[in-house]
Structure formats: C-alpha cells, structure tokens
Design a protein around this motif. Structure first.
Motif, PDB file in Angstrom:
ATOM      1  N   VAL A  94      42.759  47.479  41.583  1.00  0.00           N
ATOM      2  CA  VAL A  94      42.871  46.490  42.661  1.00  0.00           C
ATOM      3  C   VAL A  94      41.466  46.043  43.043  1.00  0.00           C
ATOM      4  N   ASP A  95      41.273  44.740  43.185  1.00  0.00           N
ATOM      5  CA  ASP A  95      39.988  44.230  43.658  1.00  0.00           C
ATOM      6  C   ASP A  95      40.201  42.859  44.294  1.00  0.00           C
ATOM      7  N   GLY A  96      39.248  42.458  45.132  1.00  0.00           N
ATOM      8  CA  GLY A  96      39.338  41.162  45.802  1.00  0.00           C
ATOM      9  C   GLY A  96      38.696  40.030  45.031  1.00  0.00           C
ATOM     10  N   SER A  97      38.037  40.349  43.918  1.00  0.00           N
ATOM     11  CA  SER A  97      37.305  39.356  43.136  1.00  0.00           C
ATOM     12  C   SER A  97      37.984  39.117  41.790  1.00  0.00           C
ATOM     13  N   LYS A  98      38.349  37.865  41.529  1.00  0.00           N
ATOM     14  CA  LYS A  98      38.944  37.517  40.236  1.00  0.00           C
ATOM     15  C   LYS A  98      37.964  37.775  39.105  1.00  0.00           C
ATOM     16  N   GLY A  99      36.694  37.461  39.342  1.00  0.00           N
ATOM     17  CA  GLY A  99      35.675  37.668  38.319  1.00  0.00           C
ATOM     18  C   GLY A  99      35.543  39.130  37.939  1.00  0.00           C
ATOM     19  N   MET A 100      35.589  40.003  38.936  1.00  0.00           N
ATOM     20  CA  MET A 100      35.509  41.433  38.662  1.00  0.00           C
ATOM     21  C   MET A 100      36.744  41.919  37.894  1.00  0.00           C
ATOM     22  N   LEU A 101      37.906  41.430  38.260  1.00  0.00           N
ATOM     23  CA  LEU A 101      39.122  41.833  37.560  1.00  0.00           C
ATOM     24  C   LEU A 101      39.095  41.370  36.103  1.00  0.00           C
ATOM     25  N   GLU A 102      38.474  40.222  35.848  1.00  0.00           N
ATOM     26  CA  GLU A 102      38.335  39.758  34.461  1.00  0.00           C
ATOM     27  C   GLU A 102      37.465  40.734  33.661  1.00  0.00           C
ATOM     28  N   GLN A 103      36.410  41.236  34.288  1.00  0.00           N
ATOM     29  CA  GLN A 103      35.568  42.232  33.619  1.00  0.00           C
ATOM     30  C   GLN A 103      36.327  43.539  33.411  1.00  0.00           C
ATOM     31  N   ALA A 104      37.090  43.950  34.419  1.00  0.00           N
ATOM     32  CA  ALA A 104      37.878  45.183  34.308  1.00  0.00           C
ATOM     33  C   ALA A 104      38.904  45.072  33.180  1.00  0.00           C
ATOM     34  N   ALA A 105      39.505  43.889  33.026  1.00  0.00           N
ATOM     35  CA  ALA A 105      40.501  43.688  31.972  1.00  0.00           C
ATOM     36  C   ALA A 105      39.897  43.900  30.587  1.00  0.00           C
ATOM     37  N   LYS A 106      38.630  43.565  30.435  1.00  0.00           N
ATOM     38  CA  LYS A 106      37.961  43.695  29.136  1.00  0.00           C
ATOM     39  C   LYS A 106      37.815  45.154  28.695  1.00  0.00           C
ATOM     40  N   THR A 107      37.920  46.095  29.630  1.00  0.00           N
ATOM     41  CA  THR A 107      37.814  47.510  29.263  1.00  0.00           C
ATOM     42  C   THR A 107      39.028  47.968  28.464  1.00  0.00           C
ATOM     43  N   GLY A 108      40.168  47.291  28.659  1.00  0.00           N
ATOM     44  CA  GLY A 108      41.399  47.685  27.985  1.00  0.00           C
ATOM     45  C   GLY A 108      42.028  48.961  28.528  1.00  0.00           C
TER      46      GLY A 108
END
Length: 234
Positions: A94-108
């Motif tokens: 969970v995060d408030g930043s779309k940009g951060m969630l995009e980076q988190a998604a890249k971890t798989g």
C-alpha cells in the motif's frame, strides 16, 4: 533514470522543495522521486529498512514462506526485497504514490498493490487478514497520522505481528509525534488489542538531510525506534 553524479547536496536541495507540502502535493513529489528514491536514500545512509527487517526476523518464529505480509507505505518495494532474501514470499503493498507503486511492481514480489493516502483514506486492507504488517519510515509528523496505527492492528490476523519503525526528527513537532504515538501504542495495549513484544532503538536511522550541521559525525544523523506488537487472539 538514475544519475550516478547525484550528490547528497543535490538530495538535500530536492527534499527542501517538499518540506511544507500538503499530503496530496507530497505524493506528487514522491511520484517524481520514485526512480531515484533508493539511490538517493543510499546517499543519505538510510538504514531503516535493513534495521527493521532484521529486527522483525530476529523476533519472528513463524513459517516465512507461508505468511502474508502487508507492506504499508511500501514505496519502491525496498522492505519486501529485503524480506524476500530471508524467505518471505507473499506481499501486499500500500502506498499513496502511483510512481512508487510502479517501482514496487517492478520487483515482481507483490500479489497486489493498492493506492491510498494514509490518514485521508482508509487503509485498503481486509480486517484480520495478515500474518505480518510492516510500516517503515512513514510514522512521522505530516506523513502518517498516529490514528493509522489502529488500522494496522485491525489488518493483522489474531496472533499476527505489527512491526513499525519511527524516526525522531530534531524538531518540536517530531517530539510531539513521538509522545502521541507511544501514548496510542500503550492505550491500545491497555484496551487489549495487542501485546508489546519488544522495542529497540535504531542506531543512525539516516543522515539528517533537513538541517545543516557543523559536526560532521553524530549530529548529522537521526535516530529512531522500532516496535513489535502481537495482535490479541480474541
């Protein structure tokens, strides 16, 4: 893209631009910061993710492969990456930043990633669902209000763990936040919502990038505290 020529002074200047931002503007700032977030934090000698994950690991006895972890204020996925190295496999972020969630998604590593501005919107997590709830670095004035701690507890399964870290900014508002947070933690224990497992001071949480220091050693670092609670069984 990351920039290998970036310096700690560049980071300090960048951070000053968000100092007085409201929560929505701060999330836009984090959107812009997402790609260089981990690189910049390494420049700041940011040790909170490593220290907090090690703290949890030393005090957790469950099956790491089977537990479901809620990573609150997950940012770029730093905490999940460190936990995965120790055998944890199932994450919801969970995060408030779309940009951060995009980076988190890249971890798989995440089964699900959810956008929410903590304190303004409800924590998007099912009650009694998670074996471990983590929040690293976000418990501070003007970031995540103290009231969110109850939501972290509600998200944990009965008998599940809530692991938190808090930085101590060298400010009056930071001192007030610490008092309010620890009062709430104790109140929740008194109410029978959870039991305190262990707390531990954090040595050199990160460099104090918000103030200028003549002393280039101890005074330029911020410190903090890690807390581990276990949710009541009933």
């Amino acid at each position: 893209m990351s920039d290998g020529s970036r310096t700690i002074n560049d980071v300090k200047t960048f951070l000053k631009s968000s100092r007085d931002a409201d929560p929505q503007k701060r999330m836009k700032f984090y959107d812009q910061w997402a790609e260089t977030y981990e690189q910049d934090h390494n420049l700041m000698d940011y040790r909170a993710p490593h220290q907090t994950v090690d703290f949890l690991n030393a005090n957790f006895s469950g099956s790491r492969e089977e537990v479901l972890v809620l990573d609150v204020a997950c940012g770029s996925g730093w905490v999940a990456k460190l936990m995965a190295e120790l055998g944890f496999r199932k994450f919801v972020g969970v995060d408030g930043s779309k940009g951060m969630l995009e980076q988190a998604a890249k971890t798989g590593l995440y089964q699900d990633l959810r956008l929410a501005l903590l304190g303004t919107e409800p924590l998007p997590a099912q009650t009694d669902a998670f074996d471990v709830v983590m929040i690293v670095g976000a418990l501070r004035d003007r970031f995540v209000p103290v009231s969110v701690v109850r939501e972290l507890c509600y998200a944990a399964k009965p008998g599940g763990y809530v692991c938190m870290s808090r930085v101590d900014p060298k400010s009056e508002s930071g001192a007030k936040y610490k008092v309010c947070l620890e009062k709430e933690l104790q109140l929740m224990e008194d109410e029978g919502l959870w039991t305190h497992v262990i707390s531990q001071e954090m040595d050199r949480y990160m460099m104090d990038v918000y103030n200028d220091h003549k002393d280039q050693h101890n005074d330029q670092y911020l410190y903090g505290t890690m807390y581990l609670y276990r949710k009541a069984l009933n």
